[in-house]
Design an enzyme around this catalytic site. Sequence first.
Site, PDB file in Angstrom:
ATOM      1  N   SER A 180      22.409   3.443 -27.566  1.00 18.46           N
ATOM      2  CA  SER A 180      22.474   4.071 -26.248  1.00 18.46           C
ATOM      3  C   SER A 180      22.191   3.123 -25.090  1.00 18.46           C
ATOM      4  O   SER A 180      22.624   3.392 -23.978  1.00 18.46           O
ATOM      5  CB  SER A 180      21.535   5.272 -26.191  1.00 18.46           C
ATOM      6  OG  SER A 180      20.265   4.938 -26.670  1.00 18.46           O
ATOM      7  N   HIS A 208      26.729   9.151 -28.719  1.00 21.89           N
ATOM      8  CA  HIS A 208      27.568   8.486 -27.703  1.00 21.89           C
ATOM      9  C   HIS A 208      28.969   8.169 -28.198  1.00 21.89           C
ATOM     10  O   HIS A 208      29.765   7.573 -27.474  1.00 21.89           O
ATOM     11  CB  HIS A 208      26.881   7.216 -27.206  1.00 21.89           C
ATOM     12  CG  HIS A 208      25.541   7.473 -26.611  1.00 21.89           C
ATOM     13  ND1 HIS A 208      25.369   7.922 -25.327  1.00 21.89           N
ATOM     14  CD2 HIS A 208      24.294   7.396 -27.148  1.00 21.89           C
ATOM     15  CE1 HIS A 208      24.082   8.087 -25.083  1.00 21.89           C
ATOM     16  NE2 HIS A 208      23.412   7.786 -26.177  1.00 21.89           N
ATOM     17  N   LYS A 239      26.718  15.604 -24.152  1.00 21.73           N
ATOM     18  CA  LYS A 239      27.215  14.366 -23.524  1.00 21.73           C
ATOM     19  C   LYS A 239      28.732  14.500 -23.343  1.00 21.73           C
ATOM     20  O   LYS A 239      29.162  15.268 -22.486  1.00 21.73           O
ATOM     21  CB  LYS A 239      26.761  13.176 -24.360  1.00 21.73           C
ATOM     22  CG  LYS A 239      25.241  13.019 -24.228  1.00 21.73           C
ATOM     23  CD  LYS A 239      24.601  11.996 -25.122  1.00 21.73           C
ATOM     24  CE  LYS A 239      23.095  11.995 -24.834  1.00 21.73           C
ATOM     25  NZ  LYS A 239      22.307  11.328 -25.847  1.00 21.73           N
TER      26      LYS A 239
HETATM   27  C1  LIG Z   1      20.855  11.751 -26.193  1.00 24.44           C
HETATM   28  C2  LIG Z   1      20.621  11.344 -27.602  1.00 24.44           C
HETATM   29  C3  LIG Z   1      20.051  12.218 -28.521  1.00 24.44           C
HETATM   30  C4  LIG Z   1      19.463  13.538 -28.113  1.00 24.44           C
HETATM   31  O1  LIG Z   1      20.434  14.480 -27.916  1.00 24.44           O
HETATM   32  P1  LIG Z   1      20.108  15.716 -26.928  1.00 24.44           P
HETATM   33  O2  LIG Z   1      21.141  16.718 -27.262  1.00 24.44           O
HETATM   34  O3  LIG Z   1      20.211  15.154 -25.547  1.00 24.44           O
HETATM   35  O4  LIG Z   1      18.729  16.172 -27.255  1.00 24.44           O
HETATM   36  C5  LIG Z   1      19.979  11.834 -29.836  1.00 24.44           C
HETATM   37  N1  LIG Z   1      20.407  10.620 -30.227  1.00 24.44           N
HETATM   38  C6  LIG Z   1      20.924   9.733 -29.359  1.00 24.44           C
HETATM   39  C7  LIG Z   1      21.372   8.406 -29.856  1.00 24.44           C
HETATM   40  C8  LIG Z   1      21.039  10.070 -28.023  1.00 24.44           C
HETATM   41  O5  LIG Z   1      21.513   9.191 -27.155  1.00 24.44           O
END
Ligand SMILES: *Cc1c(COP(=O)(O)O)cnc(C)c1O
Length: 389
Positions: A180, A208, A239
């Site tokens: 990320s 992502h 996302k």
């Molecule tokens: C954002 C993220 C999460 C968490 O997901 P949410 O639905 O926002 O709680 C888990 N793993 C990674 C790699 C992320 O970037």
Amino acid sequence: MGDLITDIAAQLAQLQERKLLRLRRSVEGPQGPCLTVGGERYLAFCSNDYLGLANHPALIAAAHRGLDHYGVGASASALISGHSGAMEQLEAALAAFVGMPRALYFSNGYMANMGIVPALAGRGDSIFSDSLNHACLIDGARLSKADVHIYAHSDMAQLEALLAQSASPRKLILSDAVFSMDGDIARVPELVALCERHDAWLLLDDAHGFGVLGPQGRGSLAHFGLASRRVLYMGTLGKAAGVAGAFVAGDATLVEWLLQRARTYVFTTASPPLLASALLAALDLLRSGDERQQHLRRLGRQLQDGLAGLPWRLLPSQTAIHALIVEDNALALDLMQGLREQGIWVPAIRPPTVPDNTARLRISLSAAHSTEQVARLVAALKVLAARHA
Ligand SMILES: *Cc1c(COP(=O)(O)O)cnc(C)c1O
């Protein structure tokens, strides 16, 4: 013996002094490539809404229909009476979309990983975790009470050595599929091969990559053309999918076990069904073509080419995340502020979120950005680079 509130107030003051106190800014109106904050309009490169679906009319209309049909709340956990027909349909559609036998929807990605890892590994088992993994994989591993072995970022030789040494009955590898803060892609084919060779299992967190990588955004496994019963694929839906939630997909028996035993699934109120309605509309858009992903990749190349001459190190990226490493914490903040003054919002990321001396601007692109908007960012960074030369 201090008073709790006095102690915490002192700790907060210390964060403030070290310039580590985080500030929330309230955004007015919907998410998109431009944000209104404090009455000012900003061109924003800070969101994970990689396809511009968070405010898409088709998703909004579907959410309205879901609202009219199901109401607002789900009223109970999924295993009591909160599991709606819309969620049932969504899980089937998600499984088909990523080419897996079965899927299970969680309220968010953090809870998904916190539930999945302890359901699969416990005392005496071994977990192998990439050093740059997301906090929720780390916390899931801690919660499991399994032995945790951390390997250097994407170091497959070290991972193989650790697997070879392990005599644990169950071996579980945890990895982000797209990291990320760096935007690089995990070496998924090698991870899968290591699972086969060492009788291990892989939980792949594609927060992502889902929606961004692979044909129609079917994710990192599709990007590599991989399928394996040893992989549990976890994708998040807040996302690129533009809504909220997460899912895990994989072998039907494993998914049934998670439904029975993942505590963050069992012991929480089910998500509002209208989210499933919106997500089904998001999947329809994804299935309809690759234009959004192609535009996103073109913007990525434009940004990478445009920033090539800067005095800072831009990490190569095939994803929506582009990290401009400036190393120095104060410089990262200066650049963020300098961009802000030009009406552009890019977050500065500092330790401990990233390793020491790797402070950076984390530029995230969206298919909703135009080439003109990316050109504006490139020009603004060039102005700041000239000022710092
Ligand atoms: C954002 C993220 C999460 C968490 O997901 P949410 O639905 O926002 O709680 C888990 N793993 C990674 C790699 C992320 O970037």
